[in-house]
Design a protein around this motif. Structure first.
Motif, PDB file in Angstrom:
ATOM      1  N   LEU A   1      43.422  24.318  60.353  1.00  0.00           N
ATOM      2  CA  LEU A   1      41.980  24.422  60.119  1.00  0.00           C
ATOM      3  C   LEU A   1      41.206  23.767  61.259  1.00  0.00           C
ATOM      4  N   GLU A   2      39.897  24.025  61.273  1.00  0.00           N
ATOM      5  CA  GLU A   2      39.052  23.479  62.349  1.00  0.00           C
ATOM      6  C   GLU A   2      39.036  21.954  62.368  1.00  0.00           C
ATOM      7  N   ASP A   3      39.203  21.325  61.204  1.00  0.00           N
ATOM      8  CA  ASP A   3      39.197  19.858  61.157  1.00  0.00           C
ATOM      9  C   ASP A   3      40.554  19.252  61.516  1.00  0.00           C
ATOM     10  N   GLY A   4      41.505  20.092  61.901  1.00  0.00           N
ATOM     11  CA  GLY A   4      42.826  19.613  62.305  1.00  0.00           C
ATOM     12  C   GLY A   4      43.852  19.621  61.193  1.00  0.00           C
ATOM     13  N   THR A   5      43.432  19.853  59.947  1.00  0.00           N
ATOM     14  CA  THR A   5      44.371  19.897  58.822  1.00  0.00           C
ATOM     15  C   THR A   5      45.305  21.099  58.970  1.00  0.00           C
ATOM     16  N   LYS A   6      46.593  20.837  58.809  1.00  0.00           N
ATOM     17  CA  LYS A   6      47.571  21.906  58.931  1.00  0.00           C
ATOM     18  C   LYS A   6      48.091  22.270  57.550  1.00  0.00           C
ATOM     19  N   LEU A   7      47.976  23.551  57.214  1.00  0.00           N
ATOM     20  CA  LEU A   7      48.452  24.046  55.931  1.00  0.00           C
ATOM     21  C   LEU A   7      49.587  25.037  56.167  1.00  0.00           C
ATOM     22  N   ASN A   8      50.576  24.979  55.296  1.00  0.00           N
ATOM     23  CA  ASN A   8      51.643  25.977  55.398  1.00  0.00           C
ATOM     24  C   ASN A   8      52.081  26.412  54.006  1.00  0.00           C
ATOM     25  N   TYR A   9      53.034  27.338  53.983  1.00  0.00           N
ATOM     26  CA  TYR A   9      53.602  27.845  52.741  1.00  0.00           C
ATOM     27  C   TYR A   9      52.497  28.333  51.796  1.00  0.00           C
ATOM     28  N   TYR A  10      51.804  29.386  52.191  1.00  0.00           N
ATOM     29  CA  TYR A  10      50.693  29.930  51.399  1.00  0.00           C
ATOM     30  C   TYR A  10      51.225  30.623  50.143  1.00  0.00           C
ATOM     31  N   LEU A  11      50.536  30.364  49.021  1.00  0.00           N
ATOM     32  CA  LEU A  11      50.947  30.872  47.710  1.00  0.00           C
ATOM     33  C   LEU A  11      49.758  31.465  46.976  1.00  0.00           C
TER      34      LEU A  11
ATOM     35  N   CYS B   1      48.578  32.676  42.699  1.00  0.00           N
ATOM     36  CA  CYS B   1      48.935  32.774  41.283  1.00  0.00           C
ATOM     37  C   CYS B   1      48.924  34.246  40.872  1.00  0.00           C
ATOM     38  N   HIS B   2      50.014  34.698  40.286  1.00  0.00           N
ATOM     39  CA  HIS B   2      50.091  36.115  39.904  1.00  0.00           C
ATOM     40  C   HIS B   2      49.290  36.426  38.639  1.00  0.00           C
ATOM     41  N   SER B   3      48.717  35.385  38.004  1.00  0.00           N
ATOM     42  CA  SER B   3      47.900  35.621  36.805  1.00  0.00           C
ATOM     43  C   SER B   3      46.412  35.692  37.136  1.00  0.00           C
ATOM     44  N   CYS B   4      45.896  34.688  37.885  1.00  0.00           N
ATOM     45  CA  CYS B   4      44.451  34.647  38.149  1.00  0.00           C
ATOM     46  C   CYS B   4      44.093  35.012  39.590  1.00  0.00           C
ATOM     47  N   GLY B   5      45.091  35.122  40.492  1.00  0.00           N
ATOM     48  CA  GLY B   5      44.817  35.532  41.865  1.00  0.00           C
ATOM     49  C   GLY B   5      44.268  34.423  42.741  1.00  0.00           C
ATOM     50  N   THR B   6      44.323  33.169  42.309  1.00  0.00           N
ATOM     51  CA  THR B   6      43.862  32.059  43.144  1.00  0.00           C
ATOM     52  C   THR B   6      44.872  31.806  44.258  1.00  0.00           C
ATOM     53  N   GLU B   7      44.366  31.604  45.488  1.00  0.00           N
ATOM     54  CA  GLU B   7      45.252  31.391  46.639  1.00  0.00           C
ATOM     55  C   GLU B   7      45.356  29.893  46.931  1.00  0.00           C
ATOM     56  N   TYR B   8      46.587  29.461  47.263  1.00  0.00           N
ATOM     57  CA  TYR B   8      46.851  28.057  47.545  1.00  0.00           C
ATOM     58  C   TYR B   8      47.645  27.914  48.849  1.00  0.00           C
ATOM     59  N   ALA B   9      47.741  26.672  49.307  1.00  0.00           N
ATOM     60  CA  ALA B   9      48.618  26.325  50.425  1.00  0.00           C
ATOM     61  C   ALA B   9      49.042  24.880  50.230  1.00  0.00           C
ATOM     62  N   ILE B  10      50.039  24.451  51.022  1.00  0.00           N
ATOM     63  CA  ILE B  10      50.536  23.076  50.921  1.00  0.00           C
ATOM     64  C   ILE B  10      50.088  22.297  52.148  1.00  0.00           C
ATOM     65  N   ASP B  11      49.428  21.172  51.913  1.00  0.00           N
ATOM     66  CA  ASP B  11      48.988  20.296  53.001  1.00  0.00           C
ATOM     67  C   ASP B  11      50.219  19.614  53.591  1.00  0.00           C
ATOM     68  N   THR B  12      50.457  19.804  54.890  1.00  0.00           N
ATOM     69  CA  THR B  12      51.671  19.280  55.526  1.00  0.00           C
ATOM     70  C   THR B  12      51.729  17.757  55.548  1.00  0.00           C
ATOM     71  N   GLN B  13      50.583  17.101  55.483  1.00  0.00           N
ATOM     72  CA  GLN B  13      50.570  15.632  55.538  1.00  0.00           C
ATOM     73  C   GLN B  13      50.803  14.995  54.180  1.00  0.00           C
ATOM     74  N   THR B  14      50.210  15.581  53.145  1.00  0.00           N
ATOM     75  CA  THR B  14      50.308  14.975  51.812  1.00  0.00           C
ATOM     76  C   THR B  14      51.287  15.701  50.895  1.00  0.00           C
ATOM     77  N   ASN B  15      51.733  16.921  51.307  1.00  0.00           N
ATOM     78  CA  ASN B  15      52.597  17.777  50.475  1.00  0.00           C
ATOM     79  C   ASN B  15      51.938  18.144  49.151  1.00  0.00           C
ATOM     80  N   GLU B  16      50.604  18.078  49.115  1.00  0.00           N
ATOM     81  CA  GLU B  16      49.874  18.448  47.907  1.00  0.00           C
ATOM     82  C   GLU B  16      49.456  19.915  47.966  1.00  0.00           C
ATOM     83  N   LEU B  17      49.380  20.531  46.790  1.00  0.00           N
ATOM     84  CA  LEU B  17      48.906  21.901  46.678  1.00  0.00           C
ATOM     85  C   LEU B  17      47.384  21.893  46.737  1.00  0.00           C
ATOM     86  N   VAL B  18      46.807  22.665  47.656  1.00  0.00           N
ATOM     87  CA  VAL B  18      45.347  22.721  47.784  1.00  0.00           C
ATOM     88  C   VAL B  18      44.881  24.163  47.649  1.00  0.00           C
ATOM     89  N   GLU B  19      43.690  24.320  47.073  1.00  0.00           N
ATOM     90  CA  GLU B  19      43.119  25.660  46.913  1.00  0.00           C
ATOM     91  C   GLU B  19      42.632  26.173  48.262  1.00  0.00           C
TER      92      GLU B  19
END
Length: 606
Positions: free
Chosen positions: A337-347, A349-367
């Protein structure tokens, strides 16, 4: 079957002698042809063939009935098997494995020579062939410090292990004495010491097995022990510690063997085992005594769930909220991202269609949007308080467009009643428009193109776009380069990379394409480029086939011209010998050329 009483002389095998050598000596002493003896104890329907006689020294039971032979010569089966490589194979792969199992796995392919190699001095001192001479990497006689000889000194032909007229010390082709052959002295035997030590252990040690895992398949346990050695005998396995090691095999294949997840269960090749042990400076004797720590076994055999199964949808309104396994991967692997945050492993939800990714620094799931943290957590409450979109934008410090999108999203997903929104949007989704969206997604790569194709008012477009089934269709369509991904330079360079390989006449492979473009295999796969690479590879193969066909036709025509000038009659053998290709091969690859040759030969006969 030969009556064992008719064998007047029953010699004993020498220490270290090969089975084919012993068969030759038995035959010679009793005035028999070695192939006659082989045919008498033949396993299978084929006649004895000299070119496959090396198998008798490896896994004899596939072509030679060693059980019947032992009754004739009066020597027990274990002693006869010690004249072959079977004891070595069983030390590593287990005594419960049949000869057919061991031979079908090709676990010694390329390790053993297929023709006789010998030391003239050894034969002169004791007239028999040593089994150890068959090992390719030991191409010297350590006793006399001489290079092993690989052909007859007179006719220069290679010598099969068991020919129809085989006699130990005599060339079966020209009947000359092999003892007269001079050999090249070696100046250093240090380089052969480790190989000699390994093979001495395999062929002569009393240790029955070097694999003894409790309740674990020997194939698995062998691979587990190799991984333990590679890991520096650590208590747990850590892949990151060994990724940079130069291994003689694929690490993923070794891991699959260790975990028993290979689709086809195979033994680890003997060459790989020896290479790993030598690189890690571990002897076979030490390797045989290793017992794996329970912690190491658990670190490899305990099932680790896939990363996508370790997370779940965090949208509170979703029917899959907090349910493991509710997320699936998208076509995107990594973004910064522009702020330097690196996201990987994009996911998504097959029910509601919300898109997520995993923050490489915190390993947290983010919208990957703002509909949970903004639309659900903030805008929804303000709407229910009677605030309008302008008030919401002002109070939250967001743009009017963001406020509008949040409102439409909430209504499209039935998160607020329809009457809170006074803009022109449908009361319920129209099936025909939804179908148009789904079809447009299937045929388009960019949202911008979807807007042009559908030609809907902005708010109505957003309403249908935010429907869960439409979002799921967009995120799950394989090979779609979403949003800004198509602007990436490497995608534009993909056709050029294919052309480059074709022009250079280099084989088109996924690995070569990924190196040219500077991306990994997974990126190519996720963008749906593997079928295009496969098609390009087939196109290249077709071009090469046409080119080779033209070259062969030219060679045929040139050969015919030369024969006519010399007045030489053309034969089929002459033509195919000139082409340096067998007819059986050519008829499969270029049947039109074989037909052309047949026509020429037929016209010559007329």
């Amino acid at each position: 079957m030969i009556n064992n009483k008719l064998l007047l002389i029953k010699p004993n095998p020498y220490h270290g002698e090969s089975l084919t050598s012993f068969i030759q000596r038995v035959s010679e002493l009793n005035g028999l042809n070695p192939h006659f003896l082989w045919r008498t104890y033949l396993n299978g329907s084929h006649y004895p063939q000299s070119q496959v006689s090396s198998i008798i020294n490896t896994v004899p039971e596939t072509i030679f009935n060693i059980l019947a032979f032992q009754e004739t010569v009066g020597i027990n089966q274990d002693r006869l098997e010690n004249l072959t490589f079977l004891p070595a194979l069983r030390k590593i792969y287990g005594h419960d494995k049949s000869a057919l199992d061991l031979s079908s796995q090709r676990i010694m392919s390329s390790i053993l020579a297929s023709n006789l190699r010998y030391c003239p001095k050894c034969i002169e001192e004791n007239c028999y062939y040593r089994l150890i001479w068959q090992v390719k990497e030991l191409d010297i006689c350590l006793h006399h410090k001489l290079k092993l000889v690989e052909n007859c000194p007179y006719c220069q032909k290679q010598i099969p292990f068991l020919a129809p007229d085989s006699i130990v010390g005599i060339c079966p082709h020209c009947q000359c004495n092999l003892i007269c052959q001079s050999s090249t002295p070696i100046y250093s035997e240090a380089t052969y010491f480790r190989a000699s030590e390994d093979w001495s252990f395999l062929l002569t040690s009393d240790i029955k097995s070097i694999v003894h895992g409790d309740h674990i398949d020997p194939k698995q346990y062998l691979a587990l022990k190799l991984l333990f050695i590679i890991s520096g005998k650590a208590n747990t396995f850590n892949k990151q510690h060994i990724v940079n090691l130069h291994l003689p095999c694929s690490l993923s294949v070794l891991l699959q063997s260790a975990r028993g997840t290979c689709s086809i269960k195979r033994f680890t090749h003997l060459g790989i085992i020896l290479s790993i042990l030598r690189c890690q400076n571990v002897s076979l004797e030490e390797f045989s005594s290793i017992k794996l720590p329970e912690s190491f076994l658990n670190s490899l055999l305990t099932h680790t769930p896939l990363l996508k199964d370790q997370y779940s949808c965090i949208a509170p309104w979703c029917t899959s909220f907090r349910k493991p396994g509710s997320l699936k991967r998208t076509a995107t692997s990594t973004k910064q991202l522009e702020d330097g945050t690196k996201l990987n492993y994009y996911l998504y939800c097959h029910s509601c269609g919300t898109e997520y990714a995993i923050d490489t620094q915190t390993n947290e799931l983010v919208e990957r949007g703002y509909f949970i943290k903004l639309a659900w957590n903030k805008v929804r409450h303000l709407i229910l308080e009677g605030k309008g979109k302008r008030d919401i934008a002002f109070q939250l410090g967001i743009s009017l467009d963001q406020s509008l999108r949040c409102l439409v999203y909430l209504i499209s997903n039935n998160l607020i009643p329809r009457h809170y929104f006074n803009f022109l949007i449908p009361n319920i989704p129209q099936p025909q428009i939804v179908d148009r969206f789904l079809l447009a997604i299937k045929n388009s790569d960019r949202i911008k193109d979807l807007k042009k194709i559908l030609n809907l008012p902005y708010t109505e477009f957003l309403y249908y776009w935010y429907l869960p089934n439409v979002q799921v269709a967009w995120l799950s369509t394989p090979g779609k380069a979403k949003k800004k991904q198509l602007t990436k330079q490497w995608i534009k360079e993909f056709p050029e990379a294919i052309k480059q390989l074709i022009n250079k006449e280099e084989p088109i492979t996924i690995d070569k394409v990924s190196k040219i473009l500077g991306v990994n295999h997974e990126t190519l796969r996720s963008h749906g480029l593997l079928p295009q690479i496969a098609a390009a590879k087939k196109h290249q193969s077709d071009l090469q086939k046409v080119k080779r066909g033209e070259m062969l036709i030219n060679k045929v025509e040139e050969f015919i011209r030369e024969c006519k000038q010399n007045g030489t009659a053309i034969t089929s053998d002459m033509l195919y010998k000139n082409l340096k290709v067998r007819r059986t091969v050519l008829v499969r690859t270029h049947p039109e050329i074989t037909k052309y040759i047949h026509t020429i030969l037929k016209s010559q006969q007329i």
